[in-house]
Design a protein around this motif. Sequence first.
Motif, mmCIF file in Angstrom:
data_model
loop_
_atom_site.group_PDB
_atom_site.id
_atom_site.type_symbol
_atom_site.label_atom_id
_atom_site.label_comp_id
_atom_site.label_asym_id
_atom_site.label_seq_id
_atom_site.Cartn_x
_atom_site.Cartn_y
_atom_site.Cartn_z
ATOM 1 N N ARG A 20 14.139 -15.658 -3.910
ATOM 2 C CA ARG A 20 14.194 -14.061 -4.006
ATOM 3 C C ARG A 20 14.473 -12.729 -2.943
ATOM 4 N NH1 ARG A 20 7.759 -13.344 -3.053
ATOM 5 N NH2 ARG A 20 8.132 -10.875 -3.366
ATOM 6 N N ARG A 21 14.289 -11.844 -3.412
ATOM 7 C CA ARG A 21 14.507 -10.576 -2.382
ATOM 8 C C ARG A 21 14.044 -10.173 -1.252
ATOM 9 N NH1 ARG A 21 18.777 -7.409 -5.060
ATOM 10 N NH2 ARG A 21 17.795 -5.092 -3.896
ATOM 11 N N LEU A 60 20.377 -4.201 3.397
ATOM 12 C CA LEU A 60 19.834 -5.240 3.939
ATOM 13 C C LEU A 60 21.062 -6.526 4.112
ATOM 14 C CD1 LEU A 60 16.308 -6.017 2.945
ATOM 15 C CD2 LEU A 60 17.124 -4.915 5.138
ATOM 16 N N PRO A 61 22.391 -6.528 4.237
ATOM 17 C CA PRO A 61 23.079 -6.996 4.340
ATOM 18 C C PRO A 61 23.112 -8.393 5.061
ATOM 19 C CG PRO A 61 23.918 -4.935 5.386
ATOM 20 C CD PRO A 61 22.507 -4.981 4.931
ATOM 21 N N ILE A 62 23.452 -9.985 4.528
ATOM 22 C CA ILE A 62 23.213 -10.441 4.556
ATOM 23 C C ILE A 62 21.842 -11.332 4.476
ATOM 24 C CG2 ILE A 62 22.816 -11.027 7.537
ATOM 25 C CD1 ILE A 62 25.303 -13.239 5.174
ATOM 26 N N ILE A 63 21.114 -10.353 5.041
ATOM 27 C CA ILE A 63 19.136 -10.524 5.017
ATOM 28 C C ILE A 63 19.153 -10.930 3.633
ATOM 29 C CG2 ILE A 63 16.905 -9.633 5.283
ATOM 30 C CD1 ILE A 63 18.220 -8.352 7.235
ATOM 31 N N ARG A 64 19.234 -9.997 2.499
ATOM 32 C CA ARG A 64 18.990 -10.010 1.595
ATOM 33 C C ARG A 64 19.544 -11.607 0.674
ATOM 34 N NH1 ARG A 64 21.821 -6.282 -2.210
ATOM 35 N NH2 ARG A 64 23.727 -6.557 -0.347
ATOM 36 N N ARG A 65 20.863 -12.263 1.255
ATOM 37 C CA ARG A 65 21.379 -13.620 0.658
ATOM 38 C C ARG A 65 20.581 -15.131 1.250
ATOM 39 N NH1 ARG A 65 26.131 -16.509 1.626
ATOM 40 N NH2 ARG A 65 27.546 -14.120 2.399
ATOM 41 N N ILE A 85 14.828 -18.982 16.120
ATOM 42 C CA ILE A 85 13.439 -19.282 15.227
ATOM 43 C C ILE A 85 13.766 -19.517 13.684
ATOM 44 C CG2 ILE A 85 12.079 -17.954 16.977
ATOM 45 C CD1 ILE A 85 12.074 -15.569 14.628
ATOM 46 N N CYS A 86 12.643 -20.347 13.383
ATOM 47 C CA CYS A 86 13.346 -20.387 11.957
ATOM 48 C C CYS A 86 14.282 -21.906 11.713
ATOM 49 C CB CYS A 86 12.617 -19.726 10.972
ATOM 50 S SG CYS A 86 11.242 -18.686 10.876
ATOM 51 N N LYS A 87 15.101 -22.899 12.543
ATOM 52 C CA LYS A 87 15.472 -23.266 12.771
ATOM 53 C C LYS A 87 15.919 -24.144 11.376
ATOM 54 C CE LYS A 87 15.582 -24.414 18.250
ATOM 55 N NZ LYS A 87 15.636 -24.354 18.982
ATOM 56 N N SER A 88 15.740 -24.303 10.830
ATOM 57 C CA SER A 88 15.595 -24.577 9.558
ATOM 58 C C SER A 88 16.345 -23.982 8.244
ATOM 59 C CB SER A 88 14.257 -25.479 8.704
ATOM 60 O OG SER A 88 13.236 -24.265 8.312
ATOM 61 N N LEU A 89 15.790 -22.504 8.951
ATOM 62 C CA LEU A 89 16.888 -21.728 7.604
ATOM 63 C C LEU A 89 17.574 -21.606 8.734
ATOM 64 C CD1 LEU A 89 13.197 -19.817 6.773
ATOM 65 C CD2 LEU A 89 14.336 -21.616 5.812
ATOM 66 N N LYS A 90 18.756 -20.719 7.485
ATOM 67 C CA LYS A 90 20.097 -20.412 7.836
ATOM 68 C C LYS A 90 20.549 -20.169 6.570
ATOM 69 C CE LYS A 90 20.827 -24.339 10.073
ATOM 70 N NZ LYS A 90 21.410 -24.582 10.913
ATOM 71 N N VAL A 91 21.532 -19.087 6.667
ATOM 72 C CA VAL A 91 22.662 -19.195 5.560
ATOM 73 C C VAL A 91 23.914 -18.508 6.540
ATOM 74 C CG1 VAL A 91 22.758 -16.406 6.132
ATOM 75 C CG2 VAL A 91 23.590 -17.298 3.594
ATOM 76 N N THR A 92 25.145 -19.038 5.259
ATOM 77 C CA THR A 92 27.249 -19.391 5.895
ATOM 78 C C THR A 92 27.281 -18.104 4.622
ATOM 79 O OG1 THR A 92 26.903 -20.652 4.026
ATOM 80 C CG2 THR A 92 26.688 -21.694 6.144
ATOM 81 N N GLU A 137 30.883 -18.547 8.393
ATOM 82 C CA GLU A 137 30.769 -18.376 10.062
ATOM 83 C C GLU A 137 28.938 -18.370 9.971
ATOM 84 O OE1 GLU A 137 30.913 -13.659 11.294
ATOM 85 O OE2 GLU A 137 30.056 -13.580 9.586
ATOM 86 N N GLU A 138 28.358 -19.159 10.086
ATOM 87 C CA GLU A 138 26.437 -19.696 10.105
ATOM 88 C C GLU A 138 25.394 -18.698 10.917
ATOM 89 O OE1 GLU A 138 24.955 -23.574 10.156
ATOM 90 O OE2 GLU A 138 24.608 -22.670 12.526
ATOM 91 N N PHE A 139 25.010 -17.767 10.335
ATOM 92 C CA PHE A 139 23.793 -17.372 10.492
ATOM 93 C C PHE A 139 22.172 -17.808 10.747
ATOM 94 C CE2 PHE A 139 27.330 -14.234 9.159
ATOM 95 C CZ PHE A 139 27.038 -12.482 9.811
ATOM 96 N N VAL A 140 21.719 -17.779 11.682
ATOM 97 C CA VAL A 140 20.175 -18.324 11.777
ATOM 98 C C VAL A 140 19.177 -16.653 12.262
ATOM 99 C CG1 VAL A 140 21.144 -19.801 12.515
ATOM 100 C CG2 VAL A 140 21.032 -17.961 14.747
#
Length: 291
Positions: free
Chosen positions: A209-210, A196-201, A255-262, A159-162
């Motif tokens: 940082r946290r 804060l699941p996924i938000i922390r990562r 928003i903040c399109k350069s920031l994501k997490v998988t 999954e890719e989270f944005v």
Amino acid sequence: MANFEWYRSFVSIYKHSSVTEAAKTRIMTQPAMSQHLASLEAEVGEPLFTRTARKMIPTERGKELYTQLAPLVESLEEATLSFRAAASPTLPIVKIATAPEIFRERITPVLRDFHMRIYASYGVASHIFDLLIEDKVDLIVTSQKFTVPGVEYVHYLEEEFVVVSPYDFIEPEIESPKQLEEWLAAQPWLSYGLELPIIRRFWRENFQRRPQMKPEHILPDLHIILSAIEQGAGVSLLPTYMLSNALQGNKVKIICKSLKVTNDLYLAYQMKNRNMPNVRMMVEALKIPEN
């Protein structure tokens, strides 16, 4: 000479670690199931289980015999099911558990292609894992790999989270990573849980940082979070595969399109059930290529 029904009863007892549960599964009386096991042990010449107050623990000979017999018994049962299916509209039942949004977005679109009956359960990773261990479901789709013996994981998808906000949300032009972090942390965040699941990562991978914020609302369903964002309640991290309609309808934006997490998702099942026809059928069905 050993009877095939003895083998079926032995495999069932091994899977359930209980004569009582095995008897229920095979729709037999407990004494009849015990007699099958006693007859097979007499044929083998040694005990196949150690009896305890809570469960049946296989001996080394029992483990060896199960490894040899399980694939054969399950193949014959699968063949029997195939014969029955040819003459009957009844389909095999598969019990699966996952988060509701995963079932809705990833499984529902291909549900019509499954040649089986699906019994679905929903919940967070820890809850559905308990269902798997308790033999209440055959298969789970999970983002967490618990270090418990006897469970096998197969990678399902990534999954890719944005970061998603209401469509009319104003995103300032910020170049400094520190200022961007401070601005993001100051927004009203909607979270799947207090931890804060996924938000922390996301924070660790993008800001090292946290996260230093408290969520505005805790909403344990990603579709409800998406709906709340559409109504202007705040921002959150959501998987891209569930955003198509909302983006096309100008209800939300990324928003903040350069920031994501998988995030990796796994299919998990008990290793003792890996050769069960229904489990194998479901794993194969979920390997349908993504569009």
